[in-house]
Design an enzyme around this catalytic site. Structure first.
Site, PDB file in Angstrom:
ATOM      1  N   LYS A   2      21.636  30.965   5.736  1.00  0.00           N
ATOM      2  CA  LYS A   2      20.331  31.577   5.476  1.00  0.00           C
ATOM      3  C   LYS A   2      20.278  31.731   3.978  1.00  0.00           C
ATOM      4  CE  LYS A   2      19.873  33.998   9.842  1.00  0.00           C
ATOM      5  NZ  LYS A   2      20.077  35.288  10.524  1.00  0.00           N
ATOM      6  N   GLU A  55      27.315  32.282  18.045  1.00  0.00           N
ATOM      7  CA  GLU A  55      27.042  32.729  16.680  1.00  0.00           C
ATOM      8  C   GLU A  55      27.405  34.209  16.528  1.00  0.00           C
ATOM      9  OE1 GLU A  55      23.057  31.676  15.510  1.00  0.00           O
ATOM     10  OE2 GLU A  55      23.060  33.001  13.782  1.00  0.00           O
ATOM     11  N   ASP A 107      23.607  33.826  20.313  1.00  0.00           N
ATOM     12  CA  ASP A 107      23.802  34.595  19.068  1.00  0.00           C
ATOM     13  C   ASP A 107      23.937  36.074  19.417  1.00  0.00           C
ATOM     14  OD1 ASP A 107      23.831  35.661  16.527  1.00  0.00           O
ATOM     15  OD2 ASP A 107      21.850  34.918  15.919  1.00  0.00           O
ATOM     16  N   LYS A 154      18.433  28.543  21.286  1.00  0.00           N
ATOM     17  CA  LYS A 154      19.384  29.623  20.987  1.00  0.00           C
ATOM     18  C   LYS A 154      18.866  30.878  21.668  1.00  0.00           C
ATOM     19  CE  LYS A 154      19.986  32.380  16.815  1.00  0.00           C
ATOM     20  NZ  LYS A 154      20.172  32.278  15.351  1.00  0.00           N
ATOM     21  N   LYS A 206      19.518  35.071  22.293  1.00  0.00           N
ATOM     22  CA  LYS A 206      20.206  36.266  21.803  1.00  0.00           C
ATOM     23  C   LYS A 206      20.939  36.916  22.958  1.00  0.00           C
ATOM     24  CE  LYS A 206      18.704  36.360  17.498  1.00  0.00           C
ATOM     25  NZ  LYS A 206      19.619  36.395  16.347  1.00  0.00           N
TER      26      LYS A 206
HETATM   27  O1  OSB Z   1      20.712  36.332  13.554  1.00  0.00           O
HETATM   28  O2  OSB Z   1      19.758  34.473  13.329  1.00  0.00           O
HETATM   29  C1  OSB Z   1      19.668  35.699  13.391  1.00  0.00           C
HETATM   30  C2  OSB Z   1      15.997  36.766  13.243  1.00  0.00           C
HETATM   31  C3  OSB Z   1      16.094  37.939  12.526  1.00  0.00           C
HETATM   32  C4  OSB Z   1      17.336  38.382  12.136  1.00  0.00           C
HETATM   33  C5  OSB Z   1      18.488  37.653  12.457  1.00  0.00           C
HETATM   34  C6  OSB Z   1      18.388  36.459  13.169  1.00  0.00           C
HETATM   35  C7  OSB Z   1      17.124  36.023  13.588  1.00  0.00           C
HETATM   36  C8  OSB Z   1      16.913  34.836  14.421  1.00  0.00           C
HETATM   37  C9  OSB Z   1      15.551  34.186  14.381  1.00  0.00           C
HETATM   38  O3  OSB Z   1      17.736  34.392  15.171  1.00  0.00           O
HETATM   39  C10 OSB Z   1      15.532  32.942  13.582  1.00  0.00           C
HETATM   40  C11 OSB Z   1      14.115  32.463  13.316  1.00  0.00           C
HETATM   41  O4  OSB Z   1      13.474  31.988  14.248  1.00  0.00           O
HETATM   42  O5  OSB Z   1      13.651  32.589  12.159  1.00  0.00           O
HETATM   43 MG    MG Z   2      22.279  34.915  13.655  1.00  0.00          MG
END
Ligand code: OSB
Ligand code: MG
Length: 369
Positions: free
Chosen positions: A262, A213, A188, A161, A163
């Site tokens: 989450k 995402e 994402d 994934k 960002k």
């Molecule tokens: O949007 O999924 C997210 C980390 C901090 C805040 C938001 C997100 C994330 C991640 C990291 O994408 C996920 C991880 O490796 O714990």
């Molecule tokens: Mg996310």
């Protein structure tokens, strides 16, 4: 279980590498640990807030306030037959799901330890190992992104994934797809776009991304429904889903085809189980997201991902992807092929190391009666 004592610990753990998303960069992971003792048995939960309200409106300080002034007094000295009953006591308190999740999940850990069973099994989990991916933050260059992702693929992670944010999307994703071949890739956006960007997402359709995402605002499932109608690529919601009811409404509207869970964002395992069952009933694939958790939150994530509705690799990477040393033993290690083992010891199945907690703790307080 009769709740005898609750301790709150403010933690600050340095990350191996800074993590950059569309909303900012984190170098030190700040969060809360909740230590709950009932009938002489201690369980742990993690409140995965950050120091600033950038991912959602909660912060470590708002969670402390909500816990200290409202949630802890609601449970201290009280008797609960089940963690769901403890969660129901929070009904009158609006929102603040991360704060609620710390107590709810610590109660689940106690409950499973009292049954002398692994939490995964108590939640209805069926897997002995879970498939995992990795979430890669925004890097300095495309070359750096490709290198970082190739390295994770070589380690065995089952999907990548990345960002994205405006100015860091198509120009990075096209060369990344070229470099990684048919490795599953997803993106994402953490709410960085608006419906005006729909043509960009339509162009991305030919990259065969697993999903996109949370492209649009966290409080908007209406525009997400419009965008989803225009795309072949599934939309996955993260920030928009705070309750099982949110999920039902988003699915009814067609705002997404996949949901990221989450457990902190939605209040703990009690509401998580309801969301899980809804999605199984509707045939909607779930996967477990992450908040760069310590070993405590990670163990909760591994336990819940053992449930059958978690159909896609999650963001629960191995401990060494985030931290030089963890606060639990054993720390989560990547197994060949891109798996993490589901612990078989009672509760969350890991031991919290008191000296490590003390090392990374900046403040704590214990509540008893
Ligand atoms: O949007 O999924 C997210 C980390 C901090 C805040 C938001 C997100 C994330 C991640 C990291 O994408 C996920 C991880 O490796 O714990
Ligand atoms: Mg996310």
């Amino acid at each position: 279980m009769k709740i005898e004592r609750v301790a709150l610990h403010v933690m600050q753990m340095p990350l191996i590498a800074p993590f950059t998303t569309s909303f900012g960069t984190e170098s030190i992971r700040e969060f809360l640990l909740v230590e709950l003792t009932a009938d002489g048995v201690t369980g742990w939960g993690e409140v995965p807030t950050m120091a600033e309200p950038l991912y959602n409106y909660e912060t470590t300080k708002t969670a402390w306030h909500i816990l200290e002034d409202f949630l802890v007094p609601m449970v201290l000295g009280k008797e609960f037959a089940h963690p769901d009953e403890l969660y129901a006591a929070f009904d009158r308190i609006r929102g603040h799901y991360m704060a609620k999740s710390g107590l709810n999940n610590a109660a689940w850990d106690v409950y499973a330890r009292q049954l002398n069973q692994p939490l995964a099994k108590v939640l209805g989990g069926v897997k002995d190992r879970i498939e995992v991916g990795v979430s890669v933050g925004i890097q300095d260059s495309v070359a750096q992104t490709v290198k970082t992702c190739e390295n994770f693929v070589a380690q065995g992670y089952r999907r990548i994934k990345v960002k994205i944010r405006p100015g860091w999307d198509e120009q990075m994703l096209r060369p990344l797809r070229q470099a990684l071949g048919d490795v599953p890739i997803m993106a994402d956006a953490n709410s960085a776009y608006t419906l005006k960007d729909a043509p960009l997402f339509e162009r991305l359709d030919d990259l065969d991304l697993m999903m996109i995402e949370q492209p649009l605002a966290e409080d908007d499932i209406v525009d997400h429904a419009q965008l989803q109608r225009r795309l072949k690529t599934p939309i996955c919601l993260d920030e928009s889903i705070l309750t099982p009811e949110d999920a039902r409404k988003a699915l009814d509207l067609g705002s997404c085809r996949i949901i990221n869970v989450k457990v902190g964002r939605i209040g703990g395992h009690s509401p998580m189980k309801r969301l899980h069952d809804l999605c199984v009933e509707r045939g909607v694939p779930l996967w477990c997201g992450g908040m760069l958790e310590s070993g405590v939150g990670r163990a909760h994530n591994i336990a819940l991902t053992a449930m059958p509705g978690y159909k896609l690799p999650g963001d629960t990477s191995a401990s060494d992807r985030y931290y030089h040393e963890d606060i639990v033993e054993p720390a989560a290690r990547l197994l060949p092929g891109g798996y993490l083992a589901v612990p078989t010891a009672p509760g969350i199945g890991v031991t919290v190391l008191a000296d490590r907690v003390a090392k990374y703790r900046v403040h704590h307080r214990s509540f008893a009666r």
